[in-house]
Design an enzyme around this catalytic site. Sequence first.
Site, PDB file in Angstrom:
ATOM      1  N   HIS A  43      -9.223 -10.551 -46.863  1.00 51.70           N
ATOM      2  CA  HIS A  43      -8.658 -10.918 -45.551  1.00 51.70           C
ATOM      3  C   HIS A  43      -8.140 -12.423 -45.548  1.00 51.70           C
ATOM      4  O   HIS A  43      -8.940 -13.280 -45.689  1.00 51.70           O
ATOM      5  CB  HIS A  43      -9.903 -10.903 -44.433  1.00 51.70           C
ATOM      6  CG  HIS A  43      -9.587 -11.190 -43.163  1.00 51.70           C
ATOM      7  ND1 HIS A  43     -10.348 -11.179 -41.860  1.00 51.70           N
ATOM      8  CD2 HIS A  43      -8.235 -11.667 -42.423  1.00 51.70           C
ATOM      9  CE1 HIS A  43      -9.498 -11.507 -40.828  1.00 51.70           C
ATOM     10  NE2 HIS A  43      -8.224 -11.906 -41.168  1.00 51.70           N
ATOM     11  N   GLU A  70      -5.818  -7.559 -45.452  1.00 50.49           N
ATOM     12  CA  GLU A  70      -6.163  -7.894 -43.726  1.00 50.49           C
ATOM     13  C   GLU A  70      -5.744  -9.279 -43.577  1.00 50.49           C
ATOM     14  O   GLU A  70      -5.665 -10.198 -44.091  1.00 50.49           O
ATOM     15  CB  GLU A  70      -7.608  -7.667 -43.612  1.00 50.49           C
ATOM     16  CG  GLU A  70      -8.437  -6.435 -44.105  1.00 50.49           C
ATOM     17  CD  GLU A  70      -9.698  -6.617 -43.568  1.00 50.49           C
ATOM     18  OE1 GLU A  70     -10.349  -5.434 -43.673  1.00 50.49           O
ATOM     19  OE2 GLU A  70     -10.269  -7.667 -43.524  1.00 50.49           O
ATOM     20  N   HIS A 191     -16.874  -1.980 -41.110  1.00 47.32           N
ATOM     21  CA  HIS A 191     -17.437  -3.229 -40.579  1.00 47.32           C
ATOM     22  C   HIS A 191     -18.869  -3.072 -40.352  1.00 47.32           C
ATOM     23  O   HIS A 191     -19.255  -2.065 -39.563  1.00 47.32           O
ATOM     24  CB  HIS A 191     -16.711  -3.596 -39.115  1.00 47.32           C
ATOM     25  CG  HIS A 191     -17.028  -5.144 -38.814  1.00 47.32           C
ATOM     26  ND1 HIS A 191     -16.246  -6.037 -39.324  1.00 47.32           N
ATOM     27  CD2 HIS A 191     -17.847  -5.691 -37.912  1.00 47.32           C
ATOM     28  CE1 HIS A 191     -16.821  -7.331 -38.867  1.00 47.32           C
ATOM     29  NE2 HIS A 191     -17.757  -6.904 -37.914  1.00 47.32           N
TER      30      HIS A 191
END
EC number: 2.6.99.2
Length: 243
Positions: A43, A70, A191
């Site tokens: 990310h 991400e 997640h």
Amino acid sequence: MILLGVNIDHIATLRQARGERYPDPVDAAFAAERAGADSITVHLREDRRHIQDRDVVLLQQTCQTKINLEMAASEPMLTLAERWKPQDCCLVPEKRHELTTEGGLDVVGNRHRLADAVARLHDAGIRVSLFVDPDLEQISAAGAIGATVVEMHTGRYANAATQAQRNLELEQLYRAAHQASLNGLTVHAGHGLTYHNVQPIARLPDLKELNIGHAIIARAVMVGMESAVKEMKRLMREAVKTP
């Protein structure tokens, strides 16, 4: 077989905590791939709190599997993705002061902006996923704007205070996965998943990939990256075999 994407952000978190050159996310990616990781997720946040631009470039050059980048659907991030052309991009909501991504994209409320981002990434040859809550309306909107993949946010399931609440969240994830499949979307999830809660998620209908980071990196501190990845892969395999 469900694929495992290993998120290595927190290798970079440890490095940035002291401003050192180590540990190197590239080394972590090598180890994860040796252990069977099917992709490497990073990310790139707008505040660059962990993963840096250099990390993405080096991972693009060295990974043997694929990179899943991400990022927020902002102009600077889209420009970088168009330049780097990772195999996959997952668009996520981003708040500067959050510790980790707190929820899914509001695709319904940002339809036009996200449709433009999806189109730009597709034009660059990038497969696009949208990180969404397991909400049927959001998933239908993701399909309508041209996304290829939805990654369902499993945070509410992972953080449920009681087993009854967890079961309710799991039922919603099952409904959402079915809706995504009806909309022609590939289903990913992630997640908050750990070694203790991953197996029910691995049994979701039509699930193709899980993206897991923090739990694997935390386990790797104790047993090493390769062992941590192999253990997660084993749990996923066992879940699929056990109805």
